[in-house]
Scaffold this active site. Sequence first.
Site, PDB file in Angstrom:
ATOM      1  N   HIS A   1       9.665  10.009   1.616  1.00 57.14           N
ATOM      2  CA  HIS A   1       8.807   9.847   0.440  1.00 57.14           C
ATOM      3  C   HIS A   1       9.685   9.938  -0.815  1.00 57.14           C
ATOM      4  O   HIS A   1      10.517  10.852  -0.936  1.00 57.14           O
ATOM      5  CB  HIS A   1       7.784  10.975   0.333  1.00 57.14           C
ATOM      6  CG  HIS A   1       6.743  11.003   1.402  1.00 57.14           C
ATOM      7  ND1 HIS A   1       5.468  10.525   1.222  1.00 57.14           N
ATOM      8  CD2 HIS A   1       6.781  11.477   2.668  1.00 57.14           C
ATOM      9  CE1 HIS A   1       4.756  10.711   2.326  1.00 57.14           C
ATOM     10  NE2 HIS A   1       5.531  11.286   3.223  1.00 57.14           N
TER      11      HIS A   1
ATOM     12  N   HIS B   1      10.106   8.465   7.811  1.00 57.35           N
ATOM     13  CA  HIS B   1       9.993   7.890   6.464  1.00 57.35           C
ATOM     14  C   HIS B   1      10.409   8.927   5.434  1.00 57.35           C
ATOM     15  O   HIS B   1      10.193  10.128   5.613  1.00 57.35           O
ATOM     16  CB  HIS B   1       8.576   7.402   6.175  1.00 57.35           C
ATOM     17  CG  HIS B   1       7.494   8.387   6.502  1.00 57.35           C
ATOM     18  ND1 HIS B   1       7.051   8.609   7.791  1.00 57.35           N
ATOM     19  CD2 HIS B   1       6.762   9.215   5.709  1.00 57.35           C
ATOM     20  CE1 HIS B   1       6.087   9.513   7.781  1.00 57.35           C
ATOM     21  NE2 HIS B   1       5.902   9.914   6.523  1.00 57.35           N
TER      22      HIS B   1
ATOM     23  N   ASP C   1       3.311   3.695  -1.382  1.00 55.60           N
ATOM     24  CA  ASP C   1       2.387   4.445  -0.548  1.00 55.60           C
ATOM     25  C   ASP C   1       0.945   4.020  -0.864  1.00 55.60           C
ATOM     26  O   ASP C   1       0.584   3.806  -2.023  1.00 55.60           O
ATOM     27  CB  ASP C   1       2.555   5.956  -0.796  1.00 55.60           C
ATOM     28  CG  ASP C   1       1.915   6.790   0.302  1.00 55.60           C
ATOM     29  OD1 ASP C   1       2.674   7.393   1.095  1.00 55.60           O
ATOM     30  OD2 ASP C   1       0.669   6.820   0.382  1.00 55.60           O
TER      31      ASP C   1
ATOM     32  N   GLY D   1       3.758  18.621   8.332  1.00 57.07           N
ATOM     33  CA  GLY D   1       2.701  17.817   7.723  1.00 57.07           C
ATOM     34  C   GLY D   1       2.864  16.318   7.920  1.00 57.07           C
ATOM     35  O   GLY D   1       2.349  15.522   7.137  1.00 57.07           O
ATOM     36  N   GLN D   2       3.559  15.923   8.987  1.00 58.52           N
ATOM     37  CA  GLN D   2       3.771  14.495   9.246  1.00 58.52           C
ATOM     38  C   GLN D   2       2.503  13.885   9.844  1.00 58.52           C
ATOM     39  O   GLN D   2       1.951  14.407  10.814  1.00 58.52           O
ATOM     40  CB  GLN D   2       4.946  14.298  10.210  1.00 58.52           C
ATOM     41  CG  GLN D   2       5.286  12.841  10.456  1.00 58.52           C
ATOM     42  CD  GLN D   2       6.548  12.675  11.313  1.00 58.52           C
ATOM     43  OE1 GLN D   2       7.097  13.658  11.835  1.00 58.52           O
ATOM     44  NE2 GLN D   2       7.008  11.448  11.456  1.00 58.52           N
TER      45      GLN D   2
HETATM   46  P1  AMP Z   1       3.397  11.752   6.148  1.00 55.60           P
HETATM   47  O1  AMP Z   1       2.249  12.697   5.933  1.00 55.60           O
HETATM   48  O2  AMP Z   1       4.697  12.278   5.655  1.00 55.60           O
HETATM   49  O3  AMP Z   1       3.455  11.272   7.573  1.00 55.60           O
HETATM   50  O4  AMP Z   1       3.097  10.501   5.208  1.00 55.60           O
HETATM   51  C1  AMP Z   1       2.567   9.300   5.636  1.00 55.60           C
HETATM   52  C2  AMP Z   1       2.301   8.493   4.395  1.00 55.60           C
HETATM   53  O5  AMP Z   1       2.070   7.140   4.776  1.00 55.60           O
HETATM   54  C3  AMP Z   1       1.065   8.932   3.587  1.00 55.60           C
HETATM   55  O6  AMP Z   1       1.466   9.260   2.264  1.00 55.60           O
HETATM   56  C4  AMP Z   1       0.142   7.725   3.639  1.00 55.60           C
HETATM   57  O7  AMP Z   1      -0.571   7.545   2.446  1.00 55.60           O
HETATM   58  C5  AMP Z   1       1.119   6.594   3.899  1.00 55.60           C
HETATM   59  N1  AMP Z   1       0.562   5.441   4.565  1.00 55.60           N
HETATM   60  C6  AMP Z   1      -0.111   5.426   5.742  1.00 55.60           C
HETATM   61  N2  AMP Z   1      -0.472   4.169   6.054  1.00 55.60           N
HETATM   62  C7  AMP Z   1       0.007   3.376   5.065  1.00 55.60           C
HETATM   63  C8  AMP Z   1      -0.046   1.969   4.801  1.00 55.60           C
HETATM   64  N3  AMP Z   1      -0.656   1.108   5.644  1.00 55.60           N
HETATM   65  N4  AMP Z   1       0.549   1.499   3.683  1.00 55.60           N
HETATM   66  C9  AMP Z   1       1.169   2.348   2.832  1.00 55.60           C
HETATM   67  N5  AMP Z   1       1.249   3.674   3.022  1.00 55.60           N
HETATM   68  C10 AMP Z   1       0.662   4.182   4.108  1.00 55.60           C
END
Ligand code: AMP
Length: 114
Positions: free
Chosen positions: A102, A100, A30, A93-94
């Site tokens: 985590h 994806h 991340d 909170g997406q």
């Molecule tokens: P969510 O809030 O569950 O949608 O999480 C999205 C996650 O994607 C967050 O933890 C961001 O830090 C991560 N994220 C967004 N863009 C990137 C990127 N280009 N490379 C790596 N992680 C990313």
Amino acid sequence: MDSCIFCNIAEGTVPVRKIYEDADMVAFYDAQPQAPVHSLVIPRRHIATIMETNEEDVELLGKLLFKAQQLAVELGCEEKGARFVINCKEYGGQTVDHLHIHILGGRPFDWPPG
Ligand code: AMP
Ligand code: ZN
């Protein structure tokens, strides 16, 4: 989907620190880690949220979750455990609308979440 950052990551047009990839999925660190271990597992195919999955996706979902477990072990989370999270839509909170998982570890997490 051109406008989706995680599709671009899966296609290799946006660079990330990859941990694993195969025909179905990509795993990477991340960009804004919330814990000492914070990685994401995504399907290569664009699926906006877990709510958009159906019976045909059951095998893929199993593969994603099992790989998340294997990576958590590889990343050193076996003894103390980890948090596996799928945020979904506004209340979940997406922030990136491409499914994806985590993998969060390396410190304790509260329950219930805030
Ligand atoms: P969510 O809030 O569950 O949608 O999480 C999205 C996650 O994607 C967050 O933890 C961001 O830090 C991560 N994220 C967004 N863009 C990137 C990127 N280009 N490379 C790596 N992680 C990313
Ligand atoms: Zn996508």
